[in-house]
Design a protein around this motif. Structure first.
Motif, PDB file in Angstrom:
ATOM      1  N   CYS A  57      65.367 112.830 135.421  1.00 48.18           N
ATOM      2  CA  CYS A  57      64.654 111.552 135.050  1.00 48.18           C
ATOM      3  C   CYS A  57      65.180 110.442 135.553  1.00 48.18           C
ATOM      4  CB  CYS A  57      65.201 111.505 133.492  1.00 48.18           C
ATOM      5  SG  CYS A  57      64.942 110.236 132.642  1.00 48.18           S
ATOM      6  N   CYS A  99      65.422 107.363 134.906  1.00 44.13           N
ATOM      7  CA  CYS A  99      66.495 106.546 134.312  1.00 44.13           C
ATOM      8  C   CYS A  99      67.705 106.843 134.261  1.00 44.13           C
ATOM      9  CB  CYS A  99      65.993 106.138 132.862  1.00 44.13           C
ATOM     10  SG  CYS A  99      66.103 107.572 131.807  1.00 44.13           S
ATOM     11  N   CYS A 100      67.828 108.040 134.346  1.00 43.49           N
ATOM     12  CA  CYS A 100      69.459 108.650 134.517  1.00 43.49           C
ATOM     13  C   CYS A 100      69.778 108.907 135.946  1.00 43.49           C
ATOM     14  CB  CYS A 100      69.546 109.883 133.844  1.00 43.49           C
ATOM     15  SG  CYS A 100      69.310 109.719 132.025  1.00 43.49           S
ATOM     16  N   GLU A 160      61.909 110.069 127.399  1.00 42.17           N
ATOM     17  CA  GLU A 160      61.512 109.488 128.677  1.00 42.17           C
ATOM     18  C   GLU A 160      60.036 108.472 128.333  1.00 42.17           C
ATOM     19  OE1 GLU A 160      61.108 111.832 132.172  1.00 42.17           O
ATOM     20  OE2 GLU A 160      62.264 113.113 131.446  1.00 42.17           O
ATOM     21  N   ASP A 161      59.486 108.647 127.110  1.00 50.30           N
ATOM     22  CA  ASP A 161      58.208 107.901 126.726  1.00 50.30           C
ATOM     23  C   ASP A 161      58.648 106.820 125.795  1.00 50.30           C
ATOM     24  OD1 ASP A 161      56.423 109.662 128.283  1.00 50.30           O
ATOM     25  OD2 ASP A 161      56.603 111.027 126.620  1.00 50.30           O
ATOM     26  N   GLN A 202      64.955 103.660 127.140  1.00 50.16           N
ATOM     27  CA  GLN A 202      64.578 105.102 127.108  1.00 50.16           C
ATOM     28  C   GLN A 202      65.640 105.893 126.360  1.00 50.16           C
ATOM     29  OE1 GLN A 202      63.735 105.284 131.594  1.00 50.16           O
ATOM     30  NE2 GLN A 202      61.773 106.030 130.799  1.00 50.16           N
ATOM     31  N   HIS A 203      66.339 106.972 126.764  1.00 52.65           N
ATOM     32  CA  HIS A 203      67.339 107.494 126.048  1.00 52.65           C
ATOM     33  C   HIS A 203      68.706 107.165 126.394  1.00 52.65           C
ATOM     34  CE1 HIS A 203      67.748 110.203 129.406  1.00 52.65           C
ATOM     35  NE2 HIS A 203      66.391 110.585 129.330  1.00 52.65           N
TER      36      HIS A 203
END
Length: 337
Positions: A67, A69-70, A257-258, A280-281
Motif C-alpha cells: 500500500c 500510503c504505508c 485504501e479506498d 486512508q487507514h
C-alpha cells in the motif's frame, strides 16, 4: 505522550508552481515563527538564516503489503531524528516543524512515517496538512494530474494562490471543485504569498460541511475526481467510544485504501469533543479537546472515498449500532458529493 507535549508538524504541499515556497517565505518572517525548523524536499530559497533549514532527498521504503500510503520515508526519519537530538541536547530551540514537499509528492507517506515510527510518534504530531492551489492552473491540475488530487484529498487547509491573476469565475469554479473533493478542509486565499502565520499554523478543528446551495461542478470525463464521493454522518447523542472505535477499525481494515480521508468531531460524553483525523487507514492519535468550539454538541464524521458508495458506509454503521444495541442513536447521513 499527549499531543500538547509533542512538537507540531505542518506539512506544506501543493502542485508544481503553486506557491509553497513564497507562502513560507512570508509566513516565516512573522512574529512567533523564529523557532521553526524547516525541512525542504526541493531547493526552494526560503532564505532565513535564523530558521533551521535542511534539504531532504526523497528516499521511500515500501513496507509489506504494497500500500503506497504505508511507505516509510527513510529520509524523513533521519532528518527528524537528527533534529530531535539537537533539540534534546539544547543546541536548538524549536517550537514547531514545517515540512515542504516537492510538487509531485504524495503527503500520505509523510503522515504515515510520523505516526508510525517507534521514536517519532512519541515526539512529533501532525498538526496540519496545508495544500497550496494555483488559481490560474489549479482546475487543469485537478483534472489532469493524479498527484494534485491526492494532495487535495488529505488537506486540512487549502491556500488558494495567484487569485489576482485568475478570472473571478475561474476562482469560484476552483473553490467549488475543491469543496467536492474535500468538503472538510478550510479554504483561504494568499495573494503573493501573504497570509497570517497564526491562521496558517493553527490547528484545524472545525469539520466543515457543504454550503447551503453549492453550484454544480463540471467534471470532465476521465478525470481523477469522477469516482470520489464524500458523506457527512451526524450523531445527536454521545457515542460509545469503544464500539465506535471497533467499527471504524474494521471498516478501515476492509476499505482503507479506498477511504481517502476521515475527519470527525465526536461527542463521547466528556466536557469536550474528540478530534478524529485519518488518511486512508492511518489514524492520528485522537485529540481530546477541553471544550467544544461552538455551542452545538453534535458528533460529525466526514468520509472522503474513492469507489465506495455512501450507502455502504451507512449500512455498515447502522448494522454495527444495532449489534451493540444502541438503536436510540442511529446516524443521520448527508451525501456531500
Amino acid at each position: 505522550m499527549s499531543a500538547k507535549h509533542k512538537l507540531p508538524v505542518t506539512i506544506v504541499t501543493g502542485f508544481l508552481g503553486s506557491g509553497k515556497t513564497t507562502l513560507l517565505q512570508h509566513a516565516l518572517r512573522q512574529q512567533g515563527m523564529q523557532d521553526t525548523a524547516v525541512l525542504v524536499n526541493e531547493f526552494g530559497m526560503v532564505g532565513l538564516d535564523h530558521h533551521l533549514l535542511q534539504m531532504v532527498e526523497e528516499s521511500t521504503i515500501l513496507l509489506g503489503g504494497g500500500c503506497v500510503c504505508c511507505s516509510t520515508r527513510d529520509d524523513l526519519v533521519q532528518a527528524l531524528t537528527q533534529l530531535l537530538n539537537r533539540v534534546q541536547k539544547g543546541e536548538r530551540d524549536v517550537s514547531k516543524v514545517v515540512i515542504e514537499t516537492t510538487g509531485l509528492a504524495d503527503p500520505a507517506p509523510i503522515v504515515f512515517t510520523v505516526l508510525s515510527h517507534p521514536v517519532l510518534q512519541h515526539h512529533f504530531h501532525i498538526q496540519n496538512v496545508i495544500v497550496t492551489v494555483d488559481a490560474v492552473n489549479g482546475l487543469f491540475h485537478l483534472r489532469r494530474q493524479p498527484e494534485s488530487v491526492k494532495q487535495a484529498l488529505v488537506a486540512d487547509k487549502f491556500i488558494i494562490t495567484k487569485t489576482d491573476l485568475a478570472p473571478g469565475e475561474e476562482v469560484k469554479q476552483l473553490l467549488r471543485e475543491l469543496q467536492v473533493i474535500n468538503p472538510s478542509a478550510g479554504r483561504h486565499t494568499a495573494v503573493h504569498g501573504v497570509i497570517d502565520a497564526a491562521l496558517l499554523f493553527s490547528p484545524a478543528v472545525t469539520i466543515r460541511q457543504r454550503a447551503a446551495d453549492p453550484a454544480p461542478v463540471f467534471q470532465e470525463k476521465g478525470t481523477h475526481v469522477q469516482d470520489v464521493n464524500s458523506v457527512s454522518i451526524t450523531f445527536r447523542e454521545p457515542l460509545d467510544w469503544t464500539a465506535f472505535g471497533l467499527w471504524l477499525s474494521m471498516l478501515l481494515h476492509a476499505k482503507g485504501e479506498d477511504i481517502m480521508r476521515v475527519k470527525g468531531l465526536l461527542d463521547i460524553g466528556g466536557a469536550g469533543p474528540v478530534i478524529l483525523n485519518g488518511v486512508q487507514h492511518i489514524i492520528h492519535p485522537p485529540n481530546h479537546l477541553e471544550a467544544w468550539p461552538s455551542e452545538e454538541r453534535v458528533s460529525t464524521l466526514v468520509f472522503i472515498m474513492r469507489s465506495v458508495s455512501p450507502e455502504e458506509i451507512l449500512t455498515s454503521l447502522e448494522a454495527f449500532q444495532k449489534a451493540f444495541d444502541v438503536k436510540h442513536n442511529m446516524p443521520e447521513m448527508e451525501i456531500l458529493q
